[in-house]
Design a protein around this motif. Structure first.
Motif, PDB file in Angstrom:
ATOM      1  N   LEU A 134      -2.358 -11.312   8.013  1.00 44.57           N
ATOM      2  CA  LEU A 134      -2.629  -9.880   7.977  1.00 44.57           C
ATOM      3  C   LEU A 134      -2.148  -9.207   9.259  1.00 44.57           C
ATOM      4  O   LEU A 134      -2.192  -9.805  10.348  1.00 44.57           O
ATOM      5  N   THR A 140       0.814  -1.211   0.000  1.00 46.88           N
ATOM      6  CA  THR A 140       0.000   0.000   0.000  1.00 46.88           C
ATOM      7  C   THR A 140       0.851   1.267   0.000  1.00 46.88           C
ATOM      8  O   THR A 140       0.481   2.272  -0.586  1.00 46.88           O
ATOM      9  N   GLN A 142      -6.866  -5.677   1.519  1.00 49.57           N
ATOM     10  CA  GLN A 142      -6.008  -5.743   2.700  1.00 49.57           C
ATOM     11  C   GLN A 142      -4.664  -6.319   2.286  1.00 49.57           C
ATOM     12  O   GLN A 142      -4.593  -7.262   1.493  1.00 49.57           O
TER      13      GLN A 142
END
Length: 749
Positions: free
Chosen positions: A229, A117, A142
């Motif tokens: 995650l 990201t 995600q």
């Protein structure tokens, strides 16, 4: 290299094969991240040059072909330039009013990568633009923990080989059952020595069904990504950020020593992307030092310190923590000059071989005073007092055998540690405490031994070694295994002076590692060995008497405290059900106490010994058993969920429960989680609501009153027909009661 990157050599001009695409994307990222004007102006010349080169490249048919969208709207996999993309989900179904986890899976050619990201110096993360049917929504992509990807003087953050980017698909409670198609246009940037944009037209087909649906298995590439995650910090964890004149220092407290870590900021320009990150393992966590960011790669001017930093603390590929912390101005002294990335800078690097041996020997001596080791030494001391009438040669043999037990045990532990290191596992001293089995067995052993010292039953002064047969007449086998026990309880501890010696030893060749740890073992064994070598010193010990029993009982308090601490550690080894695991270990302690009562009630009897052993084995099974897999999906009881379930026309089962309600827990485990009841609920499409009354909830209290009850457990079934009255089941459930009630209330008029 260019032949490998561009197979169509001769069709693509040479200026398309240099860093023009990278320069273009990095310059654009400066503007996208709203960099300051000075940095933007510095980027303008190379940005203009790259733009002109790209315009010329765009006229080339081979380059235009690379920018063509691939895919026909299906899930894929679809092959594009240097990667393959596809959409997948954990289940082909989604329940009305429910959710399902799905993901974008990207498989990347060797030497190429896609971006996180925050791409780092340049680049852009993959993006999805959705066209969704009414009643379907999707969450954002995600991103699992990335890797640092150096390219020349620059540093990107991204993924090589493959990555899955999970997202959540939610079906509205008003959505009608049937098939739906999710249409997606995916964009990405894939880079090696050059960067190529790409795009694909993908889609995902799901079957919307009335729930509840069985929980899907979290497996495959998508399942791995979901479990990897980044997590929020646990309540017992903290992150401190200190901003200095030249560096930003991140300190993560986890309660245990960590070996490796990397920092990834979510926003560009807060720390240096290109510099090495210096790692300092700490006794209760880890520290990472990162140089401050510069205004531009060519400038010596530093960017101002941010007020806060939102970042990722990555410990391993599957363990990372999302944090936001205030930046406190200040300086954190560097323990060791010239520390390198990944080096333990707590002092190990400045220790010489002879210094490490000396520190290890002194550290072993001090270990005898640690709370977990002292009771073992005390028990051997009491054995020495009782055996003061034995001949000197026999006492010295006991001391040597006890020392041999310690040294041999240390060698075994170090050998295991080194073997695991060769397989790529980065483990530190005391790694046993990362094993739930080891912690549960050790805590149970301490608790059981404490019961004996407290006076519940007589285990024998040297029976701590390995059972009655090993302890008779202070046998040599008993002395050896008491040395083993001393090692077992000592290895989780790192006493004073030991940290530097251990850090030095674990970074050396195997023979040096064994040498340092042998010195540590000899230091641990020295007090008892010295008393046996010089029997006249035993005269300073008090004579046997009633004081020994009192002191023994006081010693049990230390072991009880150690068992409590190990129980706390055991709970923290489980992320989701730590409290349940602690309760299971406490239940094991209860069974051990019963076993101790049996030994005290019928001492020195074969029958009581066999019963006690069976109880001990049965007790250990309780905390070590695998938890049951939840088959049913329970929605929390709210008025909105109740109204939606009532509108579905299906029967509703409401479980009014609380964590402190013992009858509730028994009913759930013995009846509601039985295969027969679960199958019946699923087959009849019963809507499941759980009204958790652990903390006072006025809405649940009001609903209990509406069905004529004032407490839990209460079980209510609403038939599918809206005009039918609710059936309230008895507080004490049986499978037959529940099955008949489901059958009755699932019948349609």
């Amino acid at each position: 290299m260019h032949n490998a990157i561009f197979p169509l050599k001769g069709e693509i001009p040479s200026f398309c094969r240099d860093d023009n695409v990278r320069i273009f994307t990095s310059s654009m990222s400066f503007y996208n991240h709203q960099m300051d004007l000075r940095r933007s102006l510095r980027a303008l010349p190379r940005f203009a040059t790259a733009t002109l080169a790209l315009l010329l490249c765009a006229a080339t048919p081979a380059v235009r072909a690379q920018l063509t969208e691939v895919g026909d709207g299906g899930p894929g996999p679809v092959k594009a330039q240097h990667l393959t993309v596809e959409l997948t989900s954990l289940s082909p179904q989604v329940a009305v009013g429910g959710q399902v986890q799905a993901g974008l899976v990207i498989t990347i050619e060797e030497h190429w990568h896609v971006y996180w990201t925050n791409a780092g110096f340049s680049g852009e993360p993959p993006k999805i633009h959705w066209t969704l049917p009414q009643g379907i929504t999707t969450g954002p992509l995600q991103f699992p923990p990335p890797s640092r990807l150096p390219l020349g003087p620059y540093m990107d953050y991204g993924y090589e080989d493959h990555v899955a980017l999970p997202f959540t698909v939610t079906a509205s409670p008003s959505l009608k059952p049937g098939k739906v198609h999710l249409d997606a246009h995916v964009n990405w940037l894939v880079c090696s020595s050059v960067c190529l944009p790409g795009k694909a037209h993908l889609g995902l087909d799901l079957d919307v069904a009335k729930g509840p649906l069985p929980a899907p298995a979290v497996v495959g590439t998508l399942g791995t990504a979901i479990t990897s995650l980044p997590r929020p910090l646990r309540p017992d964890m903290s992150v401190d950020v200190i901003g200095g004149a030249k560096e930003v220092v991140f300190t993560l407290k986890t309660g245990g020593r960590e070996a490796e870590a990397e920092i990834y900021p979510f926003d560009s320009g807060q720390i240096s992307d290109t510099s090495d990150q210096t790692v300092e393992p700490l006794p209760d966590g880890i520290r990472v030092r990162v140089p401050r960011a510069h205004v531009s790669p060519e400038s010596d001017q530093l960017t101002p310190l941010p007020a806060t930093i939102h970042g990722l603390f990555k410990l391993t590929d599957t363990e990372a923590y999302d944090f936001t912390a205030k930046v406190v101005p200040g300086e954190v002294p560097t323990p060791t000059a010239g520390a390198k990335k990944g080096t333990d800078t707590t002092g190990a690097t400045s220790v010489t071989l002879f210094g490490a041996i000396g520190l290890a020997f002194l550290g072993g001596l001090i270990l005898n005073l640690m709370p977990c080791v002292f009771p073992v030494l005390f028990i051997k001391g009491m054995a020495l007092v009782n055996s003061s009438t034995e001949e000197r040669g026999r006492q010295r043999t006991h001391g040597l055998v006890y020392t041999l037990g310690i040294v041999a045990s240390f060698w075994v532990v170090v050998a295991v540690l080194l073997v695991l290191r060769t397989t790529g596992k980065e483990l530190g001293w005391g790694f046993q405490l990362q094993s739930p089995v080891f912690v549960a067995v050790l805590a149970s052993f301490f608790f059981f031994l404490a019961l004996s010292l407290a006076g519940q039953f007589e285990l024998g002064l040297s029976l701590t070694s390995a059972g009655g047969g090993l302890a008779k007449k202070q046998g040599l086998t008993g002395s050896f295994f008491t040395g083993v026990l001393a090692t077992v309880v000592a290895t989780p501890c790192t006493g004073p002076l030991m940290g530097a010696a251990i850090g030095f030893a674990l970074a050396q060749p195997a023979w040096l590692t064994f040498l340092v740890f042998t010195a540590l073992a000899l230091g641990l064994a020295l007090p008892y060995l010295a008393l046996t070598m010089q029997p006249q010193w035993t005269k300073i010990l008090p004579r046997p008497g009633a004081w020994m029993e009192v002191f023994k009982q006081l010693t049990s308090v230390i072991l009880f405290i150690t068992a409590i601490w190990l129980t706390w550690v055991f709970g923290h080894l489980y992320a989701n059900d730590g409290i349940d695991r602690i309760v299971a270990l406490l239940a094991c302690f209860l069974v051990l106490a019963i076993a101790g009562w049996v030994l005290g009630r019928w001492p020195a009897k074969w029958g009581s010994t066999i019963v006690a052993v069976l109880l001990i084995l049965g007790g250990l099974i309780i905390p070590l058993r695998k938890p049951a897999v939840e088959t049913l999906t329970w929605q929390p009881y709210t008025q909105a969920n109740f109204d939606a379930a009532r509108a579905s026309g299906k029967p509703i089962f409401i479980d009014f429960t609380a964590a402190w309600c013992l009858s509730c827990q028994v009913n759930e485990r013995a009846v509601l989680r039985s295969k027969d009841v679960e199958s019946k609920l699923i087959d009849n499409h019963v809507q499941l609501l759980k009204a958790d009354w652990t903390q006072y909830d006025p809405q649940i209290t009001q609903e209990l009153a509406a069905v004529g009850r004032s407490g839990v457990p209460t079980y209510v079934i609403y038939p599918g027909s809206k005009n039918s009255n609710a059936d309230v089941l008895p507080e004490l459930l049986t499978k037959d009661i529940v099955l008949k009630a489901i059958e009755k209330d699932s019948k349609t008029d």
